[in-house]
Design an enzyme around this catalytic site. Structure first.
Site, PDB file in Angstrom:
ATOM      1  N   HIS A  52       0.856  -1.186   0.000  1.00 31.94           N
ATOM      2  CA  HIS A  52       0.000   0.000   0.000  1.00 31.94           C
ATOM      3  C   HIS A  52       0.894   1.238   0.000  1.00 31.94           C
ATOM      4  O   HIS A  52       2.013   1.220   0.533  1.00 31.94           O
ATOM      5  CB  HIS A  52      -0.883   0.028   1.241  1.00 31.94           C
ATOM      6  CG  HIS A  52      -2.004  -0.949   1.219  1.00 31.94           C
ATOM      7  ND1 HIS A  52      -3.201  -0.697   1.835  1.00 31.94           N
ATOM      8  CD2 HIS A  52      -2.113  -2.172   0.658  1.00 31.94           C
ATOM      9  CE1 HIS A  52      -4.008  -1.725   1.657  1.00 31.94           C
ATOM     10  NE2 HIS A  52      -3.372  -2.639   0.958  1.00 31.94           N
ATOM     11  N   GLU A  54       0.836   3.934   1.747  1.00 25.31           N
ATOM     12  CA  GLU A  54       1.236   4.396   3.074  1.00 25.31           C
ATOM     13  C   GLU A  54       2.390   3.572   3.634  1.00 25.31           C
ATOM     14  O   GLU A  54       3.332   4.123   4.216  1.00 25.31           O
ATOM     15  CB  GLU A  54       0.058   4.322   4.063  1.00 25.31           C
ATOM     16  CG  GLU A  54      -1.124   5.158   3.679  1.00 25.31           C
ATOM     17  CD  GLU A  54      -2.194   4.392   2.908  1.00 25.31           C
ATOM     18  OE1 GLU A  54      -3.378   4.699   3.109  1.00 25.31           O
ATOM     19  OE2 GLU A  54      -1.839   3.504   2.099  1.00 25.31           O
ATOM     20  N   CYS A  82      -6.568   2.292   5.181  1.00 24.42           N
ATOM     21  CA  CYS A  82      -7.254   1.076   5.611  1.00 24.42           C
ATOM     22  C   CYS A  82      -6.822   0.766   7.045  1.00 24.42           C
ATOM     23  O   CYS A  82      -5.884   1.385   7.569  1.00 24.42           O
ATOM     24  CB  CYS A  82      -6.910  -0.075   4.672  1.00 24.42           C
ATOM     25  SG  CYS A  82      -5.221  -0.707   4.858  1.00 24.42           S
ATOM     26  N   CYS A  85      -3.018   0.100   7.357  1.00 26.45           N
ATOM     27  CA  CYS A  85      -2.171   1.285   7.209  1.00 26.45           C
ATOM     28  C   CYS A  85      -2.305   2.230   8.394  1.00 26.45           C
ATOM     29  O   CYS A  85      -1.317   2.827   8.830  1.00 26.45           O
ATOM     30  CB  CYS A  85      -2.485   1.995   5.896  1.00 26.45           C
ATOM     31  SG  CYS A  85      -1.950   1.032   4.455  1.00 26.45           S
TER      32      CYS A  85
END
Length: 150
Positions: A52, A54, A82, A85
């Site tokens: 991801h 992040e 999410c 993260c």
């Protein structure tokens, strides 16, 4: 540099992700007014669910500052993080998270995961939603194009 400029950089990264057929999410981490880490989704390319934007930005920032503790750092991301993260933000000790688009189906805050302000955890941090039409638009356009291809 104002928040808008950091979100603009994150949007550049999101657009790059879209060009690679990745969900267009970009993130930057800022320390003392300087971007020290950046990331964009690479899950499809790497076939790795952990890639991801992040998490990549956090990893790059930790390498740049020489510590996993990102105490005086702020994360700017195009889409609401999410749960994974947001937990990584808590673990890395970021000071603040700013996001430009809500994610009603996968965003930690929308789903009710408020680890960032839970008094039982050892690190709490600020989370700020700064609505940004472009952050929403890049995602909408990406998924609309995906539906048209089907």
């Amino acid at each position: 540099m104002p928040t808008k400029n950091y979100l603009e950089k994150a949007l550049e990264l999101a657009r790059e992700a879209a060009l690679d057929d990745e969900v267009p999410v970009g993130a930057v981490i800022v320390h003392d007014g300087k971007i020290v880490g950046e990331g964009r989704n690479t899950r499809e390319r790497d076939q790795n669910p952990l890639k991801h934007a992040e998490l990549i930005a956090i990893e790059n920032a930790a390498r740049t500052v020489g510590s996993w503790r990102l105490i005086d750092c702020d994360l700017y991301v195009t889409l609401e993080p999410c749960p994974m993260c947001l937990a990584a933000c808590q673990q890395s000790r970021v000071r603040k998270v700013v996001y430009g688009a809500k994610d009603g189906k996968g965003g930690a805050i929308c789903l009710g995961y408020h680890i960032y302000k839970d008094p039982k955890v050892n690190h709490r941090f600020e989370v700020v939603y700064e609505p940004n039409e472009e952050c929403s638009s890049v995602l909408s356009q990406f998924f609309a194009a995906k539906r048209r291809k089907k």
